[in-house]
Scaffold this active site. Structure first.
Site, PDB file in Angstrom:
ATOM      1  N   ARG A 154      -6.914   0.713  -0.537  1.00  0.00           N
ATOM      2  CA  ARG A 154      -7.639   0.928   0.691  1.00  0.00           C
ATOM      3  C   ARG A 154      -7.751  -0.375   1.478  1.00  0.00           C
ATOM      4  O   ARG A 154      -8.222  -1.384   0.967  1.00  0.00           O
ATOM      5  CB  ARG A 154      -9.036   1.465   0.421  1.00  0.00           C
ATOM      6  CG  ARG A 154      -9.628   2.061   1.663  1.00  0.00           C
ATOM      7  CD  ARG A 154     -11.051   2.526   1.465  1.00  0.00           C
ATOM      8  NE  ARG A 154     -11.791   2.180   2.660  1.00  0.00           N
ATOM      9  CZ  ARG A 154     -11.775   2.906   3.771  1.00  0.00           C
ATOM     10  NH1 ARG A 154     -11.096   4.018   3.837  1.00  0.00           N
ATOM     11  NH2 ARG A 154     -12.455   2.511   4.833  1.00  0.00           N
ATOM     12  N   CYS A 155      -7.281  -0.321   2.723  1.00  0.00           N
ATOM     13  CA  CYS A 155      -7.318  -1.518   3.552  1.00  0.00           C
ATOM     14  C   CYS A 155      -8.264  -1.303   4.720  1.00  0.00           C
ATOM     15  O   CYS A 155      -8.474  -0.176   5.151  1.00  0.00           O
ATOM     16  CB  CYS A 155      -5.934  -1.804   4.111  1.00  0.00           C
ATOM     17  SG  CYS A 155      -4.722  -2.104   2.822  1.00  0.00           S
ATOM     18  N   TRP A 214     -19.284  -6.527   8.837  1.00  0.00           N
ATOM     19  CA  TRP A 214     -17.995  -5.852   8.697  1.00  0.00           C
ATOM     20  C   TRP A 214     -17.006  -6.233   9.787  1.00  0.00           C
ATOM     21  O   TRP A 214     -16.045  -5.510  10.052  1.00  0.00           O
ATOM     22  CB  TRP A 214     -18.213  -4.324   8.630  1.00  0.00           C
ATOM     23  CG  TRP A 214     -18.782  -3.902   7.299  1.00  0.00           C
ATOM     24  CD1 TRP A 214     -18.902  -4.685   6.187  1.00  0.00           C
ATOM     25  CD2 TRP A 214     -19.297  -2.617   6.927  1.00  0.00           C
ATOM     26  NE1 TRP A 214     -19.468  -3.964   5.159  1.00  0.00           N
ATOM     27  CE2 TRP A 214     -19.714  -2.689   5.579  1.00  0.00           C
ATOM     28  CE3 TRP A 214     -19.446  -1.400   7.604  1.00  0.00           C
ATOM     29  CZ2 TRP A 214     -20.266  -1.608   4.891  1.00  0.00           C
ATOM     30  CZ3 TRP A 214     -20.002  -0.326   6.915  1.00  0.00           C
ATOM     31  CH2 TRP A 214     -20.401  -0.425   5.575  1.00  0.00           C
ATOM     32  N   HIS A 272     -20.601  11.354  -3.216  1.00  0.00           N
ATOM     33  CA  HIS A 272     -19.241  10.893  -3.527  1.00  0.00           C
ATOM     34  C   HIS A 272     -18.488  11.899  -4.377  1.00  0.00           C
ATOM     35  O   HIS A 272     -17.308  11.734  -4.632  1.00  0.00           O
ATOM     36  CB  HIS A 272     -19.296   9.536  -4.229  1.00  0.00           C
ATOM     37  CG  HIS A 272     -19.924   8.494  -3.362  1.00  0.00           C
ATOM     38  ND1 HIS A 272     -21.259   8.194  -3.440  1.00  0.00           N
ATOM     39  CD2 HIS A 272     -19.415   7.735  -2.371  1.00  0.00           C
ATOM     40  CE1 HIS A 272     -21.537   7.274  -2.533  1.00  0.00           C
ATOM     41  NE2 HIS A 272     -20.444   6.983  -1.872  1.00  0.00           N
ATOM     42  N   LYS A 310       0.840  -1.203   0.000  1.00  0.00           N
ATOM     43  CA  LYS A 310       0.000   0.000   0.000  1.00  0.00           C
ATOM     44  C   LYS A 310       0.876   1.254   0.000  1.00  0.00           C
ATOM     45  O   LYS A 310       0.654   2.188  -0.761  1.00  0.00           O
ATOM     46  CB  LYS A 310      -0.902  -0.030   1.239  1.00  0.00           C
ATOM     47  CG  LYS A 310      -1.704   1.225   1.472  1.00  0.00           C
ATOM     48  CD  LYS A 310      -2.309   1.179   2.883  1.00  0.00           C
ATOM     49  CE  LYS A 310      -2.950   2.489   3.252  1.00  0.00           C
ATOM     50  NZ  LYS A 310      -4.236   2.702   2.582  1.00  0.00           N
ATOM     51  N   ILE A 361     -27.748  12.152   6.569  1.00  0.00           N
ATOM     52  CA  ILE A 361     -27.604  10.733   6.899  1.00  0.00           C
ATOM     53  C   ILE A 361     -26.857  10.517   8.216  1.00  0.00           C
ATOM     54  O   ILE A 361     -26.903   9.439   8.796  1.00  0.00           O
ATOM     55  CB  ILE A 361     -26.907   9.983   5.736  1.00  0.00           C
ATOM     56  CG1 ILE A 361     -27.646  10.243   4.418  1.00  0.00           C
ATOM     57  CG2 ILE A 361     -26.818   8.498   5.986  1.00  0.00           C
ATOM     58  CD1 ILE A 361     -29.105   9.853   4.418  1.00  0.00           C
ATOM     59  N   SER A 418     -23.251  11.786   9.318  1.00  0.00           N
ATOM     60  CA  SER A 418     -21.945  12.420   9.544  1.00  0.00           C
ATOM     61  C   SER A 418     -21.833  13.724   8.773  1.00  0.00           C
ATOM     62  O   SER A 418     -22.377  13.862   7.680  1.00  0.00           O
ATOM     63  CB  SER A 418     -20.823  11.479   9.119  1.00  0.00           C
ATOM     64  OG  SER A 418     -20.958  11.117   7.780  1.00  0.00           O
TER      65      SER A 418
HETATM   66  N1  GLN Z   1     -24.574   7.455   9.574  1.00  0.00           N
HETATM   67  C1  GLN Z   1     -23.441   7.123   8.771  1.00  0.00           C
HETATM   68  C2  GLN Z   1     -22.823   8.402   8.202  1.00  0.00           C
HETATM   69  O1  GLN Z   1     -23.517   9.297   7.899  1.00  0.00           O
HETATM   70  C3  GLN Z   1     -23.821   6.213   7.641  1.00  0.00           C
HETATM   71  C4  GLN Z   1     -22.623   5.792   6.853  1.00  0.00           C
HETATM   72  C5  GLN Z   1     -22.889   4.783   5.766  1.00  0.00           C
HETATM   73  O2  GLN Z   1     -23.997   4.668   5.300  1.00  0.00           O
HETATM   74  N2  GLN Z   1     -21.933   4.061   5.329  1.00  0.00           N
HETATM   75  O3  GLN Z   1     -21.636   8.490   8.017  1.00  0.00           O
HETATM   76 ZN    ZN Z   2     -24.560   5.401   3.298  1.00  0.00          ZN
END
Ligand code: GLN
Ligand code: ZN
Length: 764
Positions: A520-521, A566, A699, A20, A436, A438
């Site tokens: 990415r690890c 995960w 993204h 990496k 969502i 964060s």
């Molecule tokens: N609640 C998380 C965030 O907003 C959801 C992250 C995710 O869906 N991978 O970061």
């Molecule tokens: Zn998400």
């Protein structure tokens, strides 16, 4: 009998993630191309040397990559999409990495999950251009090992059927042309390997473990017939994994010298098939008996007895004793783990330890003697010690699991009735807006956390910093005009690790990294004991935010199935039971949030779909228990407590039914990149509960304009009623910059106002 020990592939990242670091240094321009190649070569040879020292008979090459092995093949076969033509004068590496990661003005190729693993590969794109063999890297790797180490290795390639199966861009007609062009190239690569002195060539065909319709089976037969006719001198090991070989009766007859089968994940079916149809006597059999997907030591006595059953059923005289799949899915070695409980450590086996197991087992099979006298009893003692570990015998949890009844899995009232009550209590406007969870983890957030981890800062100082950042974002949310707030998750790095660190039953390694995609690890936690809630995990931060505003602040948790999927999970009890343990812990957290006055609680399940078995016929069993775990966590709340969930990174089109079964009051879905598809599937299969289809792609740093969001809202209105309609971005915002986040959310709120006007809906 001829017995050979081998692995399907070995992790390329290196014990300390050297790979990496080298790759990323090169990307940053801090390594010359020459040095880059030299460093990687050194790493490749070290990996081979290492396996050699561990005593494995047959070492694989071609399991090494500069980014991804599907991409390697695409590149090798000249499958470079038109949009990269502008880079034609650049170096090979620049073009290769542009396909992987994008470049100025050129987007990267799509990336998606490698079967049911957490590894993501680059999806090759066929655009109808002529394929050609550019540079046979696999031969380079083979010769490198031969010349420098004097070792004859086994070159591996992803097989032609899996390669076409995973390539995108063709239709029924162009598919034939694609295959027609591709097979001679495979033949060329293989012939060059034979000429260079390769004894065996491994073709990995995991796609042959999916259920295949008759015409696909016929296609596979045709492809392999052609291939074997064009390279009659090659000894091909057709390697299957992740499940049993499908259509065994026919595919076991393919004209290849050996067939490798997974006796870990497809054990019963493969055994049954051999029992029923036998095993072709002229072929080698690969017995994948050491689990390449988990991190646990094998019970060697049991493995030997399984192998013996396979041998007696198949009558095979030539065998490869191997891992069930490539070891790239497990970390390199347990040696660097110095901080784990010794009882746990003793029961772990990463790649190197698994190789040792394979060597032991294969030696026993060929000589009826163990290499080391105590090896079997040692493996049993280690497993036994962990199974009697107090962490696995938590009476409270066992009692809670015992006391679960059917009513724990459902809300007190059906959704329709809950909705009316929640509407009255919460008094939210139509088209409520939210995010969502964060918010951007700025350089300052990261820097402060790092300082705190290094003890350069006290716990109180760090908590004060988080509180301040949360307060700042409450104000920003007021200013943007969102309806339902979040605290921002500044205290979390990883959504699973955060909870794992606070629950019992989890262990964290220092160096157990596996590749998730590219460089990415991830370092998944290990769930080795019973999972128990001890103290509130999230209440403080949410309450800190709630105190500052009259708007609702959502409680924010990671769901039981995502925590499970995960992590590396103990193998002594069913996954379902572990999921329920986590669910009970989360149920307690939810209760604590409710007691603290939180009215809306979100339980994220982005990894719910990931756990689906490969074969569709096995889906329902998984979906049943996974959905139940979510419901166990979320159903005991008050009627007026609104449960939200969130899902992303996946296709929902064939997953609407399980999503509905979750019975969450509101779900937010990532859809901005496949919005149209979801709309059409919602047309066919209506969804009645609260739902927010992501209105822009988080993204990308691009700020969506209001009209663009309006377009999405209007389109969504075709399938979602005003009563159920929520407005949100499509995932968490932690990787974004503050300025673009604020601008995008402001536009989202403007669009919400517009849609309320257009539809003449009520504002409370
Ligand atoms: N609640 C998380 C965030 O907003 C959801 C992250 C995710 O869906 N991978 O970061
Ligand atoms: Zn998400």
């Amino acid at each position: 009998m001829e017995v050979i020990s081998t692995v399907i592939g070995y992790p390329y990242i290196g014990e300390n993630r050297q790979w990496k670091r080298t790759v990323e240094k090169f990307w940053k321009g801090n390594l010359s191309e020459e040095q880059f190649q030299k460093d990687l070569k050194e790493q490749r040879l070290k990996n081979i040397q290492r396996q050699h020292e561990l005593g494995i008979d047959y070492i694989t090459v071609g399991d090494f990559t500069l980014y991804d092995r599907m991409l390697d093949l695409a590149f090798m076969f000249g499958l470079v999409p038109e949009r990269y033509q502008s880079l034609v004068n650049e170096t090979e590496f620049t073009r290769y990495y542009a396909m992987a990661r994008g470049a100025k003005n050129v987007v990267a190729c799509e990336m998606t999950k490698w079967f049911n693993t957490n590894y993501h590969y680059i999806v090759p794109e066929y655009e109808g251009t002529r394929l050609k063999l550019t540079h046979n890297k696999i031969v380079d790797y083979f010769l490198e090992a031969k010349n420098e180490l004097n070792i004859i290795t086994k070159p591996t390639l992803i097989g032609p059927y899996t390669f076409i199966d995973l390539t995108k861009g063709y239709d029924q007609k162009s598919r034939a042309t694609f295959i027609f062009q591709l097979l001679p190239l495979y033949a060329d690569v293989i012939q060059q390997l034979v000429d260079a002195g390769a004894e065996w060539i491994q073709l990995e065909e995991p796609s042959l473990t999916k259920s295949l319709p008759e015409d696909e089976v016929r296609l596979v037969e045709e492809m392999y017939k052609q291939l074997s006719e064009s390279v009659p001198a090659a000894k091909i090991m057709l390697q299957t994994y992740f499940e049993a070989l499908t259509s065994y009766e026919r595919l076991s007859q393919l004209p290849v010298a050996g067939i490798g089968l997974d006796f870990v994940h497809g054990k019963k079916e493969n055994m049954d098939s051999i029992r029923k149809y036998g095993f072709p006597s002229e072929k080698f059999i690969g017995i994948g008996c050491i689990n390449g997907r988990d991190i646990w030591s094998a019970n060697l006595a049991e493995v030997v007895s399984d192998i013996q059953s396979v041998l007696s059923l198949s009558g095979a005289q030539s065998v490869w004793i191997e891992s069930s799949c490539s070891l790239q899915h497990v970390p390199v070695t347990t040696i660097s783990e110095k901080q784990l409980d010794p009882v746990l450590l003793n029961a772990l086996a990463f790649a190197d330890e698994k190789i040792k197991e394979i060597v032991h087992v294969s030696t026993y099979i060929s000589s009826q003697h163990w290499l080391e006298e105590k090896v079997v009893s040692k493996s049993m003692l280690a497993i036994e010690a962990l199974s009697t570990h107090s962490a696995r015998h938590n009476k409270n949890i066992h009692a809670s699991l015992q006391s679960i009844t059917e009513t724990d899995f459902s809300r007190a009232l059906p959704y329709e009735e809950r909705r009316t009550i929640q509407k009255q209590v919460l008094q939210l406007p139509d088209f409520p807006t939210t995010t969502i969870g964060s918010f951007p983890q700025s350089a300052e957030v990261k820097k402060t956390r790092a300082a705190w981890r290094k003890n350069q800062m006290t716990d109180n100082e760090y908590a004060a910093f988080i509180k301040k950042e949360t307060a700042r974002w409450v104000e920003i949310q007021e200013d943007i005009g969102l309806d339902v707030f979040v605290h921002g998750e500044f205290e979390r790095t990883d959504m699973v690790e955060f909870f794992g660190e606070k629950l019992s039953g989890f262990a964290f390694t220092t160096n157990a990294w596996v590749v998730s995609y590219g460089s990415r690890c991830v370092k998944p936690p290990i769930i080795y004991g019973d999972v128990e809630w001890t103290n509130p995990m999230t209440v403080k931060e949410v309450i800190d935010a709630q105190k500052l505003t009259n708007k609702y602040v959502k409680g924010m948790l990671t769901g039981p199935v995502t925590i499970l999927n995960w992590s590396f999970v103990r193998n002594d009890i069913p996954r379902e039971v572990v999921a329920n343990q986590i669910a009970i812990a989360l149920r307690q957290e939810i209760r604590a949030l409710e007691e603290a006055g939180i009215a809306i609680i979100q339980v994220d399940e982005p990894a719910l779909r990931e756990g689906l078995p490969l074969r569709q016929e096995n889906w329902s069993e998984y979906v049943n228990w996974a959905v139940k775990a979510f419901k166990l966590a979320t159903s005991s709340v008050k009627i007026e407590t609104q449960i939200h969930t969130h899902m992303c990174y996946c296709e929902f089109n064939d997953f609407i039914d399980p999503i509905r079964e979750l019975d969450a009051d509101v779900i937010s879905l990532e859809t901005s990149r496949s919005h149209g598809e979801l709309i059409s599937s919602l047309k066919k299969n209506a969804y009645e509960l609260g739902i927010g289809l992501g209105v822009y792609d988080i993204h990308s740093p691009r700020v969506p304009v209001v009209s663009e969001i309006m377009g999405i809202l209007e389109e969504s209105l075709q399938v979602i009623s005003i009563e159920q309609f929520w407005i949100n971005p499509d995932c968490g915002l932690k990787t974004r910059q503050e300025s673009e986040t604020v601008a995008a959310l402001k536009n989202m709120v403007k669009a919400a106002k517009q849609i309320r006007e257009v539809t003449g809906s009520i504002l409370h």
